[in-house]
Design a protein around this motif. Structure first.
Motif, PDB file in Angstrom:
ATOM      1  N   TRP A 274       3.443 -11.193   3.487  1.00 42.22           N
ATOM      2  CA  TRP A 274       3.690  -9.935   4.194  1.00 42.22           C
ATOM      3  C   TRP A 274       2.916  -8.800   3.532  1.00 42.22           C
ATOM      4  CZ3 TRP A 274       7.271  -8.502   8.172  1.00 42.22           C
ATOM      5  CH2 TRP A 274       7.912  -9.582   8.769  1.00 42.22           C
ATOM      6  N   ASP A 275       2.538  -7.818   4.346  1.00 45.18           N
ATOM      7  CA  ASP A 275       1.950  -6.562   3.872  1.00 45.18           C
ATOM      8  C   ASP A 275       2.979  -5.457   4.085  1.00 45.18           C
ATOM      9  OD1 ASP A 275      -0.435  -7.838   3.374  1.00 45.18           O
ATOM     10  OD2 ASP A 275      -1.450  -7.074   5.157  1.00 45.18           O
ATOM     11  N   TYR A 276       3.160  -4.625   3.077  1.00 45.62           N
ATOM     12  CA  TYR A 276       4.086  -3.500   3.157  1.00 45.62           C
ATOM     13  C   TYR A 276       3.327  -2.222   2.853  1.00 45.62           C
ATOM     14  CZ  TYR A 276       7.571  -7.196   2.648  1.00 45.62           C
ATOM     15  OH  TYR A 276       8.314  -8.338   2.810  1.00 45.62           O
ATOM     16  N   VAL A 277       3.606  -1.157   3.616  1.00 44.03           N
ATOM     17  CA  VAL A 277       3.026   0.161   3.344  1.00 44.03           C
ATOM     18  C   VAL A 277       4.177   1.148   3.247  1.00 44.03           C
ATOM     19  CG1 VAL A 277       1.547   2.011   4.200  1.00 44.03           C
ATOM     20  CG2 VAL A 277       0.854  -0.360   4.513  1.00 44.03           C
TER      21      VAL A 277
ATOM     22  N   ALA B 147       4.738  11.695  -5.685  1.00 44.42           N
ATOM     23  CA  ALA B 147       5.426  10.878  -4.692  1.00 44.42           C
ATOM     24  C   ALA B 147       4.892   9.447  -4.718  1.00 44.42           C
ATOM     25  CB  ALA B 147       5.261  11.498  -3.303  1.00 44.42           C
ATOM     26  N   LYS B 148       3.584   9.274  -4.794  1.00 50.02           N
ATOM     27  CA  LYS B 148       3.003   7.927  -4.820  1.00 50.02           C
ATOM     28  C   LYS B 148       3.373   7.175  -6.093  1.00 50.02           C
ATOM     29  CE  LYS B 148      -1.178   9.222  -3.503  1.00 50.02           C
ATOM     30  NZ  LYS B 148      -2.597   9.156  -3.133  1.00 50.02           N
TER      31      LYS B 148
ATOM     32  N   GLY C 142       0.838  -1.191   0.000  1.00 48.29           N
ATOM     33  CA  GLY C 142       0.000   0.000   0.000  1.00 48.29           C
ATOM     34  C   GLY C 142       0.873   1.242   0.000  1.00 48.29           C
ATOM     35  N   PHE C 143       0.291   2.350  -0.413  1.00 49.78           N
ATOM     36  CA  PHE C 143       1.033   3.606  -0.542  1.00 49.78           C
ATOM     37  C   PHE C 143       0.196   4.715   0.059  1.00 49.78           C
ATOM     38  CE2 PHE C 143       1.614   0.817  -4.130  1.00 49.78           C
ATOM     39  CZ  PHE C 143       2.978   0.593  -4.088  1.00 49.78           C
ATOM     40  N   THR C 144       0.845   5.613   0.787  1.00 49.59           N
ATOM     41  CA  THR C 144       0.120   6.739   1.346  1.00 49.59           C
ATOM     42  C   THR C 144       1.039   7.951   1.453  1.00 49.59           C
ATOM     43  OG1 THR C 144      -1.299   7.458   3.152  1.00 49.59           O
ATOM     44  CG2 THR C 144       0.553   6.070   3.741  1.00 49.59           C
ATOM     45  N   CYS C 145       0.437   9.108   1.252  1.00 48.83           N
ATOM     46  CA  CYS C 145       1.126  10.382   1.420  1.00 48.83           C
ATOM     47  C   CYS C 145       0.122  11.341   2.046  1.00 48.83           C
ATOM     48  CB  CYS C 145       1.602  10.952   0.086  1.00 48.83           C
ATOM     49  SG  CYS C 145       2.940  10.040  -0.678  1.00 48.83           S
TER      50      CYS C 145
END
Length: 124
Positions: free
Chosen positions: A80-83, A60-61, A44-47
């Protein structure tokens, strides 16, 4: 590789392991049995708005998505989950090769392989 979309998955990752780099924060957690496909890597990605306006956040995303696409299949672990959390001015402005190296280093730190690599190197 699948994309995280549910808020609960992001919150669960934020409570797990973390590794900071100059360009972003990596949050990671190992999923429990039966939670999702155990052979899949989810990311997942967040800004936040601290990163800037919509244009800056989207840029950025996009960069975070691309480094994840290149690095996670080889260095991430199934189950695994990665953010990846973008940082103000750093994510969009960091040199590309340094950005790739940041993700590799963060993954090694999360999975504990950084210490193993350092101890395997011969002393001068």
């Amino acid at each position: 590789m699948a994309t995280l979309t549910k808020r609960a998955d992001f919150i669960a990752a934020s409570r797990a392991r973390r590794s900071g780099t100059p360009a972003f924060m990596l949050q990671a957690r190992q999923r429990r049995a039966g939670e999702a496909d155990p052979d899949m890597i989810r990311v997942g990605f967040t800004c936040s708005k601290k990163v800037g306006n919509a244009v800056a956040r989207n840029r950025a995303k996009r960069r975070l998505r691309e480094i994840a696409r290149l690095v996670l299949p080889g260095e991430g672990r199934p189950g695994w989950d990665y953010v990846l959390v973008g940082r103000k001015d750093a994510t969009a402005g960091r040199q590309w090769d340094l950005l790739l190296g940041d993700l590799s280093a963060a993954l090694a730190n999360i999975h504990g392989t950084a210490r193993a690599q350092q101890s395997a190197e011969p002393a001068p």
